[in-house]
Design a protein around this motif. Structure first.
Motif, PDB file in Angstrom:
ATOM      1  N   UNK A  31       2.677  58.892  -5.791  1.00  0.00           N
ATOM      2  CA  UNK A  31       3.666  59.976  -5.762  1.00  0.00           C
ATOM      3  C   UNK A  31       4.969  59.496  -5.118  1.00  0.00           C
ATOM      4  N   UNK A  32       4.859  58.611  -4.139  1.00  0.00           N
ATOM      5  CA  UNK A  32       6.047  58.114  -3.439  1.00  0.00           C
ATOM      6  C   UNK A  32       6.729  56.987  -4.217  1.00  0.00           C
ATOM      7  N   UNK A  33       5.928  56.016  -4.723  1.00  0.00           N
ATOM      8  CA  UNK A  33       6.509  54.788  -5.274  1.00  0.00           C
ATOM      9  C   UNK A  33       6.488  54.701  -6.806  1.00  0.00           C
ATOM     10  N   UNK A  34       5.661  55.483  -7.448  1.00  0.00           N
ATOM     11  CA  UNK A  34       5.647  55.618  -8.917  1.00  0.00           C
ATOM     12  C   UNK A  34       5.087  54.396  -9.647  1.00  0.00           C
ATOM     13  N   UNK A  35       5.525  53.169  -9.318  1.00  0.00           N
ATOM     14  CA  UNK A  35       5.131  51.978 -10.079  1.00  0.00           C
ATOM     15  C   UNK A  35       4.505  50.922  -9.180  1.00  0.00           C
ATOM     16  N   UNK A  36       3.516  50.205  -9.731  1.00  0.00           N
ATOM     17  CA  UNK A  36       2.825  49.140  -9.003  1.00  0.00           C
ATOM     18  C   UNK A  36       3.249  47.789  -9.580  1.00  0.00           C
ATOM     19  N   UNK A  37       3.641  46.866  -8.695  1.00  0.00           N
ATOM     20  CA  UNK A  37       3.997  45.507  -9.102  1.00  0.00           C
ATOM     21  C   UNK A  37       3.011  44.546  -8.464  1.00  0.00           C
ATOM     22  N   UNK A  38       2.317  43.753  -9.285  1.00  0.00           N
ATOM     23  CA  UNK A  38       1.350  42.787  -8.775  1.00  0.00           C
ATOM     24  C   UNK A  38       1.348  41.554  -9.672  1.00  0.00           C
ATOM     25  N   UNK A  39       0.706  40.478  -9.220  1.00  0.00           N
ATOM     26  CA  UNK A  39       0.674  39.217  -9.976  1.00  0.00           C
ATOM     27  C   UNK A  39      -0.579  39.169 -10.839  1.00  0.00           C
ATOM     28  N   UNK A  40      -0.678  40.096 -11.764  1.00  0.00           N
ATOM     29  CA  UNK A  40      -1.897  40.240 -12.555  1.00  0.00           C
ATOM     30  C   UNK A  40      -2.104  39.063 -13.504  1.00  0.00           C
ATOM     31  N   UNK A  41      -1.022  38.547 -14.089  1.00  0.00           N
ATOM     32  CA  UNK A  41      -1.169  37.469 -15.068  1.00  0.00           C
ATOM     33  C   UNK A  41      -1.571  36.159 -14.412  1.00  0.00           C
ATOM     34  N   UNK A  42      -0.999  35.858 -13.266  1.00  0.00           N
ATOM     35  CA  UNK A  42      -1.260  34.558 -12.634  1.00  0.00           C
ATOM     36  C   UNK A  42      -2.457  34.573 -11.683  1.00  0.00           C
ATOM     37  N   UNK A  43      -2.758  35.722 -11.083  1.00  0.00           N
ATOM     38  CA  UNK A  43      -3.866  35.775 -10.121  1.00  0.00           C
ATOM     39  C   UNK A  43      -5.109  36.469 -10.649  1.00  0.00           C
ATOM     40  N   UNK A  44      -4.996  37.179 -11.772  1.00  0.00           N
ATOM     41  CA  UNK A  44      -6.166  37.805 -12.377  1.00  0.00           C
ATOM     42  C   UNK A  44      -6.646  39.036 -11.633  1.00  0.00           C
ATOM     43  N   UNK A  45      -7.915  39.386 -11.884  1.00  0.00           N
ATOM     44  CA  UNK A  45      -8.484  40.620 -11.334  1.00  0.00           C
ATOM     45  C   UNK A  45      -8.882  40.499  -9.868  1.00  0.00           C
ATOM     46  N   UNK A  46      -9.047  39.274  -9.379  1.00  0.00           N
ATOM     47  CA  UNK A  46      -9.481  39.070  -7.991  1.00  0.00           C
ATOM     48  C   UNK A  46      -8.487  38.125  -7.305  1.00  0.00           C
ATOM     49  N   UNK A  47      -7.309  38.655  -6.921  1.00  0.00           N
ATOM     50  CA  UNK A  47      -6.265  37.779  -6.376  1.00  0.00           C
ATOM     51  C   UNK A  47      -6.674  37.041  -5.113  1.00  0.00           C
ATOM     52  N   UNK A  48      -7.485  37.670  -4.257  1.00  0.00           N
ATOM     53  CA  UNK A  48      -7.890  36.993  -3.023  1.00  0.00           C
ATOM     54  C   UNK A  48      -8.703  35.744  -3.333  1.00  0.00           C
TER      55      UNK A  48
END
Length: 636
Positions: free
Chosen positions: A411-428
């Motif tokens: 509700x506050x930020x509207x959009x999520x930005x993450x490194x999905x293409x380079x880090x995949x589903x399990x970034x850690x």
């Protein structure tokens, strides 16, 4: 009732004191029950009522034969500490050393009792050594210590203490203490703001950082956009955001000065995090050759106060590219101020700020942040909002709606930005594979302590206020000698390897001081820092720890944020918490990987206490942690 009475008695005998408020809040005791409990506890021959106005109970000052003062004390590796112990023993009486040491004297006594079976008062050398460990070269910062030592040495006592200055140096010399006890002089104040033009070499961003940067840059191309950026702890969120802002400034910079200036407000909830962000801005600008010039303001704490000296400087954000790094409290104070000058600065921010950045953005739903967003951003289609966090969701205590926390942030930020293409589903896991993050291995220390939880309406839906209440109760119950000795033995075995560097989080400052004493007694270089430690002293101790000259750094929770020592091999979590956020902050101190100067593996030592069997309680932080990080667990 009897069980709670026995728990309180055990705590008082262990730690020397407990206040009435601590009893009421930690042992689920109502005011009307307190009088009955007080009568029962005061029958104990070793306990008396606490000070008027504070209440609770303290251990009686026990007379009797004092131990032989020739008994050994911890042998310090530095000569100035050994000389100080000797001088304290020459000047002060046994009872005076106990008075200066306070409840820690009782804590050390109980630790000795559980370790050796011997129940006795500390000798003068032992008490003096504990006092040096407790205060270090800031011993004379304590007025009582100055008065007591000055009186015995027949030296005039400075009314105020200015470390490293002439009067402090003269007093230390006259009382016969090593010169180190004059203290470190306060550093010259850092500049309130700086004008940056560029130059300096920085390592290039990694592919996953570039992916996030591209998305954030795209978001900032459209004024008024909102987004929350997420990368795991230690993966460089701040650097990515600062470089994106650098490029945004360059794109909009008008050297002629005819266009409206653009500015950024960066919010972080602690001064340590503010300083980290400020440093990152400076490094990024110094590492670039073609950038816009920048006014970079420290706008927190003692910096850039709203007085005549700084009004003119702040007004420059209306016509020069600027970044103000601030705490939410400073901005809320501006919003709530009624005087004309502060309202003028607030209006200047509204008119000049184009981007509002919230660090640790999982906190953005708090009232202070909500108010800032409403006041500064509101419906302004010109201003963009950016959040930075490792956890763009809320996993704990959500009741019937497990997505409630995430919805609140969306509700506050509207959009999520993450490194999905380079880090995949399990970034850690991917960052651990790349060596950017260390792989955590958890070892369990089983303790003899039974923890109980204050009643909450719904253990699956706990408010932040209830989390704080529960944590305070857990800290008191965990602060006991039997548990401390179980943890101490484990730390001692780890210290057999001279390459190990250990960060210890205790349930209280007193516990951390006692742990440092126990380790020094076994000739392990250890130190303690607390909220009372001067900033300049803390930096000295932390630097000694980073260099490996201090092997174990003990604290309660002052090092959870704004602290970076990459070579940490072990994090000991002796401080129980039901807050997953706090727990992740604690263990995150040790998860810097080899690519960032850290370690391949970091061992997390968790304390496993006995817990209520009915299951009607919240999960402790380390239990929640396993679902998120999935480390390998070793039973100790």
């Amino acid at each position: 009732m009897n069980e709670r009475i026995n728990q309180i008695i055990e705590y008082v005998l262990d730690n020397g004191e407990i206040t009435k408020d601590e009893i009421l809040n930690s042992f689920d005791i109502a005011d009307e029950e307190y009088a009955e409990i007080k009568r029962a506890i005061l029958k104990h021959q070793l306990i008396e009522a606490g000070a008027k106005g504070i209440g609770g109970f303290v251990v009686k000052k026990r007379a009797g034969k004092t131990p032989d003062d020739t008994e050994t004390s911890p042998t310090f590796s530095t000569e100035w500490e050994n000389e100080a112990v000797q001088r304290l023993c020459e000047l002060l009486q046994h009872r005076e050393l106990e008075e200066l040491l306070g409840p820690v004297a009782q804590t050390v006594r109980q630790a000795r009792k559980y370790a050796t079976g011997e129940d006795r008062r500390g000798s003068k050398p032992e008490l003096a050594a504990a006092l040096i460990i407790q205060h270090g070269f800031d011993l004379f910062r304590e007025g009582k210590a100055r008065e007591m030592i000055g009186r015995h040495a027949r030296v005039e006592v400075p009314r105020r203490w200015h470390p490293g200055k002439g009067q402090a140096i003269s007093f230390v010399d006259a009382t016969g203490f090593p010169p180190e006890f004059a203290g470190i002089p306060t550093e010259d104040s850092l500049p309130h703001y700086e004008y940056l033009e560029g130059r300096f070499e920085l390592q290039e961003l990694a592919d996953f950082q570039e992916e996030v940067k591209r998305q954030l840059s795209e978001s900032l191309r459209s004024p008024g956009r909102r987004a929350i950026v997420t990368l795991p702890t230690g993966a460089g969120k701040t650097r990515v955001a600062v470089e994106t802002i650098r490029d945004w400034f360059k794109q909009h910079y008008d050297p002629s000065g005819t266009a409206n200036s653009r500015s950024v407000l960066w919010l972080a909830h602690t001064e340590e995090l503010c300083e980290q962000a400020y440093t990152c801005f400076r490094q990024v600008w110094e590492g670039a050759t073609f950038v816009s010039p920048l006014m970079l303001f420290r706008f927190w704490g003692k910096y850039t106060q709203l007085d005549d000296e700084h009004y003119e400087s702040l007004n420059r954000i209306a016509y020069q590219p600027s970044v103000l790094v601030s705490t939410p409290n400073r901005i809320v104070n501006l919003i709530e101020a009624s005087d004309e000058d502060r309202q003028q600065i607030l209006n200047l921010l509204r008119a000049s700020i184009n981007i509002l950045v919230i660090d640790e953005a999982h906190r953005a739903a708090a009232p202070s942040y909500r108010r800032i967003v409403d006041e500064l951003v509101g419906q302004d289609e010109r201003m963009s909002l950016v959040g930075l966090t490792a956890t763009p969701f809320r996993l704990e205590y959500l009741g019937n709606d497990p997505e409630a926390g995430t919805k609140e942030l969306r509700e506050i930020f509207a959009n999520l930005i993450e490194a999905e293409k380079t880090l995949g589903d399990d970034p850690r896991a991917e960052l651990q594979r790349r060596g950017i993050l260390a792989t955590p291995i958890v070892e369990i220390i089983k303790t003899p302590t039974r923890l109980s939880f204050p009643d909450v309406a719904n253990p699956e839906e706990i408010t932040p206020e209830e989390i704080e209440k529960i944590d305070n109760a857990l800290k008191i119950k965990a602060d006991n000698s039997r548990r401390r000795m179980a943890v101490f033995k484990q730390i001692l075995s780890i210290c057999e390897d001279p390459l190990n560097l250990i960060l210890y989080f205790g349930p209280s400052v007193r516990d951390s001081e006692c742990m440092a004493y126990l380790l020094r007694e076994k000739h392990v270089p250890a130190a303690v820092v607390s909220a009372k430690t001067r900033d300049v002293t803390r930096r000295r101790i932390v630097n000694e720890f980073k260099a490996g000259r201090i092997r174990v750094l003990c604290n309660c929770e002052v090092l959870t944020t704004g602290f970076d020592a990459p070579r940490i091999t072990h994090v000991v979590v002796a401080r129980p918490t039901v807050s997953q956020v706090l727990y992740e902050q604690i263990i995150g101190r040790g998860l810097r990987g080899p690519k960032f100067g850290g370690t391949d593996i970091c061992t997390i030592l968790d304390c496993e206490d006995s817990l209520p069997e009915d299951g009607h309680r919240p999960l402790l932080g380390y239990q929640l942690f396993r679902h998120v990080w999935k480390p390998r667990v070793i039973q100790s």
